[in-house]
Design an enzyme around this catalytic site. Structure first.
Site, short mmCIF file in Angstrom:
data_model
loop_
_atom_site.label_atom_id
_atom_site.label_comp_id
_atom_site.label_asym_id
_atom_site.label_seq_id
_atom_site.Cartn_x
_atom_site.Cartn_y
_atom_site.Cartn_z
N SER A 57 0.83 -1.22 0.00
CA SER A 57 0.00 0.00 0.00
C SER A 57 0.85 1.26 0.00
O SER A 57 2.02 1.24 0.39
CB SER A 57 -0.89 0.02 1.23
OG SER A 57 -1.54 -1.21 1.41
N1 SAH Z 1 -0.72 -4.94 4.00
C1 SAH Z 1 0.09 -5.26 2.84
C2 SAH Z 1 -0.59 -4.99 1.51
C3 SAH Z 1 -1.69 -5.95 1.28
S1 SAH Z 1 -2.15 -6.27 -0.38
C4 SAH Z 1 1.43 -4.57 2.90
O1 SAH Z 1 1.70 -3.85 3.87
O2 SAH Z 1 2.24 -4.80 2.02
C5 SAH Z 1 -3.52 -7.30 -0.01
C6 SAH Z 1 -3.15 -8.69 0.46
O3 SAH Z 1 -4.35 -9.32 0.87
C7 SAH Z 1 -2.55 -9.56 -0.63
O4 SAH Z 1 -1.27 -10.00 -0.25
C8 SAH Z 1 -3.54 -10.71 -0.77
O5 SAH Z 1 -2.91 -11.97 -1.01
C9 SAH Z 1 -4.23 -10.70 0.59
N2 SAH Z 1 -5.56 -11.31 0.63
C10 SAH Z 1 -6.59 -11.17 -0.22
N3 SAH Z 1 -7.65 -11.90 0.19
C11 SAH Z 1 -7.27 -12.52 1.34
C12 SAH Z 1 -7.91 -13.42 2.27
N4 SAH Z 1 -9.16 -13.84 2.10
N5 SAH Z 1 -7.20 -13.84 3.33
C13 SAH Z 1 -5.92 -13.44 3.54
N6 SAH Z 1 -5.27 -12.60 2.71
C14 SAH Z 1 -5.94 -12.14 1.64
#
Ligand code: SAH
Length: 218
Positions: A65
């Site tokens: 993000s």
């Molecule tokens: N917080 C992260 C950015 C997240 S991007 C950072 O600091 O870099 C969103 C993430 O959510 C992705 O890695 C994706 O794999 C995860 N995601 C999406 N759906 C999900 C679910 N149902 N359970 C766990 N993770 C999930």
């Protein structure tokens, strides 16, 4: 004409200035973001852009993000040093690392095993011992560690997932983006009180979708 390269200290000052100008004003949050370098979480060709206030691509087709969004979400959580925090969407691990500087204990879940394994390696390298990273479908939360003081979701769902609301402590706060993945999403803050749930809407954002089940490598 090319710009003269900025020193590490100058880049950090610009980074903090950008955060402040976008509304990240909480001193503890700014302190945590000053301490944790984004560089180790952004790998490969984009690493040199780690200090820019931009979302960047990471492996598994996901994104780390934008720092100002990390700051605003963290600030909205009003974390105290005794809190146990749950993050859904480990991604690069950067958000979890910021949380780990503010909270007692952080649990972070991603559906992609590769992301969890790589994030764990960075947490170890940086000696962040209060983070536990797990592979699972985070929509169901983490029942065995519930309830949580704070919950943050960093992938967009149409509505706050029921199990997460259930695993939030009374007096707790949850911050998450809601809306359809290809449309406008909004960050919302949910407070759980004795009377029920209070919602307030923050700014418009764009996150990857919260998907069901584990990733192909999960
Ligand atoms: N917080 C992260 C950015 C997240 S991007 C950072 O600091 O870099 C969103 C993430 O959510 C992705 O890695 C994706 O794999 C995860 N995601 C999406 N759906 C999900 C679910 N149902 N359970 C766990 N993770 C999930």
């Amino acid at each position: 004409m090319t710009e003269p390269a900025l020193s590490e200290a100058e880049r950090k000052m610009q980074f903090l200035y950008a955060l402040r100008s976008k509304g990240v004003t909480d001193a503890r949050v700014l302190g945590a973001m000053e301490k944790v370098d984004r560089g180790p979480f952004v790998k490969g060709i984009f690493a040199q852009r780690a200090y820019e206030d931009m979302p960047l691509p990471i492996v598994c087709g996901q994104t780390i993000s934008q720092p100002s969004v990390v700051g605003l979400m963290t600030q909205a959580l009003e974390i105290s040093p005794r809190d146990k925090v749950l993050e859904i969407g480990t991604g690069s691990g950067y958000q979890a690392a910021i949380l780990s500087k503010l909270a007692r204990r952080v649990y972070t879940i991603d559906r992609h095993r590769r992301l969890v394994v790589e994030a764990r390696a960075v947490f170890d390298e940086l000696k962040m011992t209060n983070i536990t990273a797990l592979v699972a479908d985070g929509s169901f939360g983490l029942a065995e560690q519930a309830p949580f003081d704070r919950i943050i979701v960093t992938a967009a769902a149409e509505d706050p997932p029921g199990p997460l609301l259930a695993q939030l402590k009374e007096g707790g706060i949850m911050v998450l983006p809601v809306g359809q993945s290809d449309a406008v999403q909004h960050l919302i803050r949910v407070r759980k009180t004795a009377e029920g749930l209070e919602y307030d809407e923050m700014r418009a954002v764009r996150f990857v979708p919260l998907l069901e089940g584990l990733g192909k490598d999960g």
